[in-house]
Design an enzyme around this catalytic site. Sequence first.
Site, PDB file in Angstrom:
ATOM      1  N   CYS A   1       0.352  -0.959   0.139  1.00 35.21           N
ATOM      2  CA  CYS A   1       0.326  -0.201  -0.177  1.00 35.21           C
ATOM      3  C   CYS A   1       0.909   1.580  -0.134  1.00 35.21           C
ATOM      4  O   CYS A   1       1.009   2.123   1.012  1.00 35.21           O
ATOM      5  CB  CYS A   1      -0.971  -0.215   1.180  1.00 35.21           C
ATOM      6  SG  CYS A   1      -1.477  -1.200   1.579  1.00 35.21           S
TER       7      CYS A   1
ATOM      8  N   GLY B   1       4.776   7.429  -1.710  1.00 34.49           N
ATOM      9  CA  GLY B   1       5.655   6.170  -2.108  1.00 34.49           C
ATOM     10  C   GLY B   1       7.103   6.101  -1.014  1.00 34.49           C
ATOM     11  O   GLY B   1       8.588   6.076  -1.017  1.00 34.49           O
TER      12      GLY B   1
ATOM     13  N   ASP C   1      -0.248   0.345  -5.635  1.00 33.88           N
ATOM     14  CA  ASP C   1      -1.286   0.634  -5.142  1.00 33.88           C
ATOM     15  C   ASP C   1      -2.638   0.801  -6.080  1.00 33.88           C
ATOM     16  O   ASP C   1      -2.341   0.742  -7.770  1.00 33.88           O
ATOM     17  CB  ASP C   1      -0.814   2.099  -4.906  1.00 33.88           C
ATOM     18  CG  ASP C   1      -2.050   2.877  -3.286  1.00 33.88           C
ATOM     19  OD1 ASP C   1      -1.264   3.253  -2.611  1.00 33.88           O
ATOM     20  OD2 ASP C   1      -3.199   3.106  -3.320  1.00 33.88           O
TER      21      ASP C   1
ATOM     22  N   ASP D   1       2.074  -1.255   5.054  1.00 28.97           N
ATOM     23  CA  ASP D   1       1.703  -0.109   6.270  1.00 28.97           C
ATOM     24  C   ASP D   1       0.039   0.241   5.336  1.00 28.97           C
ATOM     25  O   ASP D   1      -0.549   0.849   4.669  1.00 28.97           O
ATOM     26  CB  ASP D   1       2.464   1.027   5.351  1.00 28.97           C
ATOM     27  CG  ASP D   1       2.173   2.306   5.812  1.00 28.97           C
ATOM     28  OD1 ASP D   1       1.300   1.919   6.986  1.00 28.97           O
ATOM     29  OD2 ASP D   1       2.423   3.289   6.277  1.00 28.97           O
TER      30      ASP D   1
ATOM     31  N   CYS E   1      -0.475   3.463  11.270  1.00 26.91           N
ATOM     32  CA  CYS E   1       0.100   4.899  12.347  1.00 26.91           C
ATOM     33  C   CYS E   1      -1.797   5.051  12.825  1.00 26.91           C
ATOM     34  O   CYS E   1      -1.881   5.984  13.628  1.00 26.91           O
ATOM     35  CB  CYS E   1       0.057   5.847  10.639  1.00 26.91           C
ATOM     36  SG  CYS E   1      -1.382   6.478  10.341  1.00 26.91           S
TER      37      CYS E   1
END
Length: 483
Positions: free
Chosen positions: A300, A304, A324, A368, A421
Amino acid sequence: MVFAASGNSLSEPKVTPKIAKSKTAKPKTARQIAFEALRAIDQGAFADVVIDRKLKGTQTGTQLGIQLSSQDKGLVTELVYGSVRRRRTLDALIDQFGKRPASKQHRDLLQILRLGFYQLRYLDHVPVHAVVDTTVQLAKSQRLGKLSGVVNAMLRQYAREAMPAANVIADPLKLPEERTRRLGILHSYPDWIIDVWRSMLPDDQVEALCEYFNRSPYLELRINLQRQSLSAAIALFADAGIEALPIEGVPSALRLTTHAGAVTQLPGYAEGWWAVQDSSAQLVSYLLDPQPGEVIIDACAAPGGKSLHIAELMRNEGTVWSCDRTSSRTKKIQQNIDRLGATIVRPIMGDSRNQPTFLGQGDRVLLDVPCSGLGTLNRHADARWRQTPDSVDSLVTLQQEILMHASTWVKPGGVLVYATCTLHPQENEAQIKTFLSQNAGWTIEAPPPSFGIEPTEAGWIKVWPHIQHMDGFFIVKLRRATT
């Protein structure tokens, strides 16, 4: 100054806004632009997108009558992001000092009151009389008629209660006794987020975390150590009058502690010496530990940043597939490749939930995943109001689907790093426990003692912003058995 209000000044008459007559436009003030931005955000726009558009308009002159100094642009940013972050607190003040609750206020008046209360409560450098006068003028400029008197009375009453006597400062905000609501109103978060924090932390740490997320974030960079040393980069920024500090435990990270202006104008940008990337996000690639010559798959990837960091750690030897699901997002990856010169990074478009291309091909896979972003609430002012328990549930399902499929890309004996995150345990610890219970042959591999953040007893990394002073992240390294 005496902050007096007449006996009936807090009544709020129904007023139909007048239609402005056509005339030559006057230059817009910072507060007018902030008001327009808040109105757009209230209608569903993203805060960072609105701010960017508004401030670019003031640079190019594409919006009639807008000419702002750098100082005023900073004020616009502070007013908008601050008012959005502190929305619940500000609305509690409006409930307390108005005859109508915030939910029933005229929509334009509500944004104006939020701006006024934000300045009185959180901006020490703006005098009280200036806040009151400019907020009243803003109400008048929006043709709110007698409602400008309501603004005047409410703000003056707050100011009077905030300083009831000379050299005495008090907090007029009335708070409930119930702990979750008290913390939510005081620090401006929905109750459900406070409950998530309280399920993991004692209340004093919950307060510290809330306070951290209400501060303006620093700009953090990842220096391309294949092109520039950290010390040379620090000197480069110092020559431009910008303080850049290294971050303990993150070898390539610098934090800019002074106002730096437009990112594209910073020294070294055009040369590709660095990329904007939060320090905790840089830890993800270090935990992945890619080696030259390997095949790495970033599932994902857009825009970049991690793919490019991986290529740097591989000394640009091997292959990094940067995936992506839309052409616009893979185009952003290519733009960063062009600037930073990572020729082994190969963008590819596809949905990582059903992408068959990489079955058993990855030495290491980085996942991620899309998440609620509850570890980066200081960087995304409106995220606390956009996410809900239902949206988290939807993300959990998406994360499970991506994790299950991307794990099939890993070679026997290979590595998968799962990262978010967010600090939400449903998206983090619970996901990994579920995956391990349903997939034999996978184990958690703890980072080496030299790693920048000490792992938990379970072996994963949990970055707490109020402790490590970087964005909140969850990172875990999974090793697939050789057979």
